[in-house]
Every structure is written in C-alpha cells, then in structure tokens.
Motif scaffolding. Structure first.
Motif, PDB file in Angstrom:
ATOM      1  N   HIS A 156     -22.076  -8.678  14.614  1.00 38.15           N
ATOM      2  CA  HIS A 156     -22.323  -7.237  14.758  1.00 38.15           C
ATOM      3  C   HIS A 156     -23.803  -7.058  15.081  1.00 38.15           C
ATOM      4  O   HIS A 156     -24.667  -7.443  14.294  1.00 38.15           O
ATOM      5  N   GLY A 158     -25.302  -4.071  15.855  1.00 39.21           N
ATOM      6  CA  GLY A 158     -25.812  -2.728  15.573  1.00 39.21           C
ATOM      7  C   GLY A 158     -26.313  -2.585  14.145  1.00 39.21           C
ATOM      8  O   GLY A 158     -26.384  -3.550  13.389  1.00 39.21           O
ATOM      9  N   ASP A 163     -21.163   4.354   8.949  1.00 35.71           N
ATOM     10  CA  ASP A 163     -20.510   4.852  10.160  1.00 35.71           C
ATOM     11  C   ASP A 163     -20.521   3.810  11.275  1.00 35.71           C
ATOM     12  O   ASP A 163     -19.519   3.636  11.979  1.00 35.71           O
ATOM     13  N   SER A 164     -21.635   3.107  11.448  1.00 32.46           N
ATOM     14  CA  SER A 164     -21.736   2.105  12.519  1.00 32.46           C
ATOM     15  C   SER A 164     -20.788   0.940  12.270  1.00 32.46           C
ATOM     16  O   SER A 164     -20.080   0.495  13.183  1.00 32.46           O
TER      17      SER A 164
END
Length: 179
Positions: A156, A158, A163-164
């Motif tokens: 990942h 981000g 929320d992400s």
C-alpha cells in the motif's frame, strides 16, 4: 509494485482466517509512534470489515531509532508461544513509552504468563530468529520504514488513515491476492 514475500501464512500472527477475502499485513515496530497510531486504525478496520479481513503482523524493529523495539518484539514473541501474542501486542502499543525489560516483565505478569519461561526466553533471545525472519521478509518485500502495509499481497503506497486503507482494501477485495 512491491509484493509481500512470503504471503501471509500459518507462520504469521493472524487475526482472522487466511480464507478471508481481504488480507492486511503490517510490518511494525513497537516503539514507532506512527505504528502506535496505525494500531488505532487497524482496530477500526477490523471492526468495520469483520469477517472479511485477515490481519497479520510482522516485526520490523528499527533498532537505530528505537532502542527498545527489539526486546519488545522478543517479548511479544515470547508471549506468543504462551498463546498471548495479541494481548502482549496490544499492551506494547498501548504503553510505547515504557518498553524496557522491567516494564515488559510487568506486562507478562499482567497477562498471567509463566514468568520463568518468559524471562528465560528473553535472556536467551529465543525468538530472535523469528524476528530476523520477519525483517528479512520486509527487506525482500521492499519495506524501508514502519508502518508498512500490504493489502492482498501488494504494498500500500498511500497514507495509512482509516479512509485511505478502507478504500484500498475495498478495491483489493475485487481482485485475487498477489503471491
């Protein structure tokens, strides 16, 4: 795109079954303040996703920056062989400011661990090989810092806010796991 090597499996500390559609793996350091923040997010994700999520944790102590991270990881592994990994995991993150050996002993007593075995495991560094194996997994998977997350085997890239991660995991659930 970095992939998790090896994929989550029975050698890992897991919450949830490997058959679940979403796998979230974290490389973490018990003394890292960002990992402490991430635990709040992980717990919220587990509540939100329920039986859709399998969460796995691998040790990645960054001893140059966090002098107690290694012994804290050893304490978590020592608790794990007594069936209390996740309980110790939670205590360590809840008490990141107090990860020296005397405090680790208090946490072990609080969990009702066999203290002779726990102390012996720490003194003998009995679980160091497991921690080294986790670190090696991180190194070959492209982990440079903590926390680092992999969703269904893909790193990942981000932010690690609720929320992400939830958006990335929802998207990943539509595709087969890497590995």
């Amino acid at each position: 795109m970095s992939t998790l090597k090896p994929p989550l499996g029975p050698r890992d500390h897991l919450r949830g079954e490997l058959s679940r559609p979403i796998h979230l793996a974290e490389f973490g350091d018990y003394e890292c303040p960002f990992c402490g923040q991430a635990q709040i997010v992980v717990r919220a994700l587990e509540r939100a996703l329920g039986d859709q999520l399998c969460f796995g944790f691998r040790n990645f102590p960054i001893v140059g920056a966090h002098p107690n991270a290694q012994i804290a990881a050893e304490a978590a592994e020592a608790a794990g062989v007594q069936g209390k990994f996740w309980e110790m995991h939670g205590l360590l993150f809840d008490n990141q400011h107090a990860l020296d050996v005397p405090h680790l002993g208090r946490y072990a007593e609080q969990l009702g661990l066999d203290m002779h075995r726990f102390v012996d495991d720490l003194q003998a560094h009995r679980h160091l090989e497991k921690i080294r194996s986790d670190r090696h997994s991180g190194a070959i998977s492209g982990v440079a810092g903590t926390p680092t997350f992999f969703i269904n085997g893909i790193r990942h890239e981000g932010p690690f806010d609720f929320d992400s991660l939830l958006a990335a995991m929802t998207l990943a659930a539509r595709f087969p796991r890497a590995g």
